[in-house]
Design a protein around this motif. Structure first.
Motif, PDB file in Angstrom:
ATOM      1  N   MET A 155       6.767   1.046  -3.313  1.00  0.00           N
ATOM      2  CA  MET A 155       5.515   0.668  -2.642  1.00  0.00           C
ATOM      3  C   MET A 155       4.331   0.881  -3.584  1.00  0.00           C
ATOM      4  SD  MET A 155       5.952   2.270   1.184  1.00  0.00           S
ATOM      5  CE  MET A 155       4.335   1.695   1.622  1.00  0.00           C
ATOM      6  N   PRO A 156       3.292   0.025  -3.498  1.00  0.00           N
ATOM      7  CA  PRO A 156       2.119   0.205  -4.361  1.00  0.00           C
ATOM      8  C   PRO A 156       1.371   1.469  -3.998  1.00  0.00           C
ATOM      9  CG  PRO A 156       1.706  -1.482  -2.709  1.00  0.00           C
ATOM     10  CD  PRO A 156       3.151  -1.136  -2.602  1.00  0.00           C
ATOM     11  N   ASP A 157       0.720   2.039  -4.959  1.00  0.00           N
ATOM     12  CA  ASP A 157      -0.065   3.255  -4.753  1.00  0.00           C
ATOM     13  C   ASP A 157      -1.321   2.895  -3.961  1.00  0.00           C
ATOM     14  OD1 ASP A 157      -1.488   5.576  -4.838  1.00  0.00           O
ATOM     15  OD2 ASP A 157      -1.010   5.999  -6.938  1.00  0.00           O
ATOM     16  N   ILE A 158      -1.390   3.404  -2.722  1.00  0.00           N
ATOM     17  CA  ILE A 158      -2.506   3.050  -1.840  1.00  0.00           C
ATOM     18  C   ILE A 158      -3.822   3.571  -2.402  1.00  0.00           C
ATOM     19  CG2 ILE A 158      -3.461   3.322   0.472  1.00  0.00           C
ATOM     20  CD1 ILE A 158      -0.689   3.432   1.567  1.00  0.00           C
ATOM     21  N   SER A 159      -3.789   4.720  -3.053  1.00  0.00           N
ATOM     22  CA  SER A 159      -5.027   5.276  -3.598  1.00  0.00           C
ATOM     23  C   SER A 159      -5.594   4.382  -4.688  1.00  0.00           C
ATOM     24  CB  SER A 159      -4.777   6.685  -4.147  1.00  0.00           C
ATOM     25  OG  SER A 159      -3.845   6.650  -5.215  1.00  0.00           O
ATOM     26  N   HIS A 160      -4.700   3.810  -5.532  1.00  0.00           N
ATOM     27  CA  HIS A 160      -5.163   2.891  -6.560  1.00  0.00           C
ATOM     28  C   HIS A 160      -5.757   1.629  -5.939  1.00  0.00           C
ATOM     29  CE1 HIS A 160      -2.355   4.772  -9.834  1.00  0.00           C
ATOM     30  NE2 HIS A 160      -3.396   5.533  -9.502  1.00  0.00           N
ATOM     31  N   LEU A 161      -5.138   1.135  -4.862  1.00  0.00           N
ATOM     32  CA  LEU A 161      -5.656  -0.038  -4.170  1.00  0.00           C
ATOM     33  C   LEU A 161      -7.033   0.247  -3.581  1.00  0.00           C
ATOM     34  CD1 LEU A 161      -5.255  -2.917  -3.132  1.00  0.00           C
ATOM     35  CD2 LEU A 161      -4.102  -1.942  -1.117  1.00  0.00           C
ATOM     36  N   SER A 162      -7.201   1.450  -3.046  1.00  0.00           N
ATOM     37  CA  SER A 162      -8.495   1.821  -2.472  1.00  0.00           C
ATOM     38  C   SER A 162      -9.577   1.854  -3.541  1.00  0.00           C
ATOM     39  CB  SER A 162      -8.398   3.190  -1.788  1.00  0.00           C
ATOM     40  OG  SER A 162      -7.477   3.158  -0.725  1.00  0.00           O
ATOM     41  N   ILE A 163      -9.214   2.403  -4.710  1.00  0.00           N
ATOM     42  CA  ILE A 163     -10.189   2.456  -5.809  1.00  0.00           C
ATOM     43  C   ILE A 163     -10.553   1.050  -6.273  1.00  0.00           C
ATOM     44  CG2 ILE A 163     -10.520   3.185  -8.199  1.00  0.00           C
ATOM     45  CD1 ILE A 163      -8.743   5.603  -7.580  1.00  0.00           C
ATOM     46  N   TYR A 164      -9.541   0.180  -6.362  1.00  0.00           N
ATOM     47  CA  TYR A 164      -9.793  -1.193  -6.790  1.00  0.00           C
ATOM     48  C   TYR A 164     -10.713  -1.915  -5.799  1.00  0.00           C
ATOM     49  CZ  TYR A 164      -8.955  -6.145  -7.599  1.00  0.00           C
ATOM     50  OH  TYR A 164      -9.122  -7.488  -7.805  1.00  0.00           O
ATOM     51  N   LEU A 165     -10.424  -1.792  -4.500  1.00  0.00           N
ATOM     52  CA  LEU A 165     -11.238  -2.451  -3.488  1.00  0.00           C
ATOM     53  C   LEU A 165     -12.653  -1.891  -3.462  1.00  0.00           C
ATOM     54  CD1 LEU A 165      -8.673  -2.754  -0.545  1.00  0.00           C
ATOM     55  CD2 LEU A 165      -9.500  -4.569  -2.053  1.00  0.00           C
ATOM     56  N   SER A 166     -12.763  -0.575  -3.616  1.00  0.00           N
ATOM     57  CA  SER A 166     -14.091   0.038  -3.639  1.00  0.00           C
ATOM     58  C   SER A 166     -14.910  -0.505  -4.810  1.00  0.00           C
ATOM     59  CB  SER A 166     -13.974   1.559  -3.738  1.00  0.00           C
ATOM     60  OG  SER A 166     -13.337   2.095  -2.602  1.00  0.00           O
TER      61      SER A 166
END
Length: 381
Positions: A1-12
């Protein structure tokens, strides 16, 4: 599964970048076109972005910046939508509410522990008054108000998401939603303001055109034409190139009116103006000076070419069917003069051209074009 924290940083980062871009555009476009509403919008974004970043490390300061954002957003809405007519009362209330936020921020600086609760107290009255204001503006059929309304909803959602964010909820950044709503607010308000600015600019141009363009012929008004003639002669003298001035008269206007069975001569005048305009370049100028007389100023010509231009005008008049007068011809008489580096006055030149046209009419001159001697150097008229 993708790292949700990295996705959050990218979206932010993506949503934050959108907000910064809109902030810069608001400042630049606002400066270029002197649009105060865009400056207020930029101020709202400038307050919201650091508030978002300080929401965990300094919630009190973050809350004060959120309050400032509400004040700036309310002020931007009032500047954009106006405060007259049906909007007068809601505009007064909304602006009073936005200005009342300033002392509240001052109180918060003294009583920091209570600053975080200010937002919860201010949201209900702000939402009610803003909704009332938007409703009144919507009823005035403003096409861009839908973007403004959507932006205000996004602003409300942004503040609700910020207040409901719970730090440390797994790996998900709780403020991604708030930043997304801020980006929607930034884009929606910007689009609405730019749309409104474009419509206002177009209206201003139409109003200005009434003073500069003849509504019947589409040519310049006489006052504007004479100013351009004076300017062309000055440029001819200073820059060393030639220009030509001509007067054109529709000699058979009454006959064409009778042939076409018209009640007045407006259609004939319109056809004549189209025939003349069809021969001009973009930087040449023409105007209807009297009922059946037109003036034309041509800049930057070689010696002897003014006569060629007059011949084309004469030919266009004979093809009146192409300009809306099927079965008729416009018999034009043209008097013209070329001006070469001469320091002269335009009224004197126009007088000579008028005299030439009158002489052609009095003697029933078979020649349709009369060219006066070229004016050179320091020669006067």
């Amino acid at each position: 599964m993708p790292d949700i924290s990295h996705l959050s940083i990218y979206l932010s980062g993506a949503f934050g970048g959108i907000c910064v871009l809109v902030l810069l555009l608001s400042l630049l476009i606002g400066y270029a076109y002197t649009e105060r509403m865009l400056w207020w919008h930029a101020g709202a974004l400038a307050a919201a972005l650091p508030a978002q970043g300080l929401s965990e490390s300094s919630p009190q300061l973050s809350a004060m910046l959120w309050v400032a954002q509400l004040a700036f957003a309310a002020r931007a809405l009032c500047v954009a939508a106006g405060s007259s007519g049906a909007l007068r009362l809601p505009a007064i209330v909304l602006q009073a509410l936005s200005f009342s936020l300033i002392p509240l921020v001052g109180i918060a600086l003294v009583f920091l522990p209570f600053s975080a609760g200010l937002l919860g107290l201010l949201l209900p009255p702000w939402a009610a008054v803003t909704g009332w204001y938007i409703f009144r503006a919507w009823n005035q059929s403003r096409p861009w108000i839908a973007w403004m309304a959507f932006g205000q909803l996004a602003l409300l959602a942004q503040h609700l998401l910020w207040r409901s964010a719970v730090p440390g909820l797994g790996q998900i950044n709780p403020h991604v939603g708030s930043l997304a709503a801020l980006a929607v607010f930034a884009i929606s308000i910007y689009l609405g303001m730019v749309w409104f600015s474009r419509l206002r600019a177009e209206n201003a141009l139409r109003v200005e055109a009434r003073e500069r363009v003849d509504p019947l012929t589409g040519l310049a008004m006489p006052r504007v034409f004479f100013d351009r003639v004076d300017g062309a002669i000055v440029r001819s003298h200073n820059l060393g190139y030639a220009c030509a001035l001509m007067l054109i008269r529709v000699d058979n206007i009454e006959e064409v009116v009778a042939e076409q069975g018209l009640d007045n001569s407006e259609r004939v005048v319109l056809a004549a103006s189209r025939a003349i305009a069809g021969t001009l370049r973009s930087h040449d100028s023409a105007a209807r000076l009297t009922g059946n007389c037109f003036g034309v100023m041509v800049e930057g010509i070689a010696e002897g070419t003014a006569n060629d231009l007059a011949t084309r005008v004469l030919a266009n008049g004979l093809r009146a069917g192409e300009w809306g007068l099927t079965g008729s011809e416009l018999q034009l008489q043209i008097a013209l003069v070329e001006i070469d580096r001469a320091d002269i006055q335009s009224p004197a030149v126009l007088r000579k051209l008028e005299e030439a046209l009158q002489e052609m009419a009095d003697h029933h001159d078979s020649s349709r074009i009369r060219m006066l001697p070229r004016i050179r150097g320091k020669q006067g008229v």
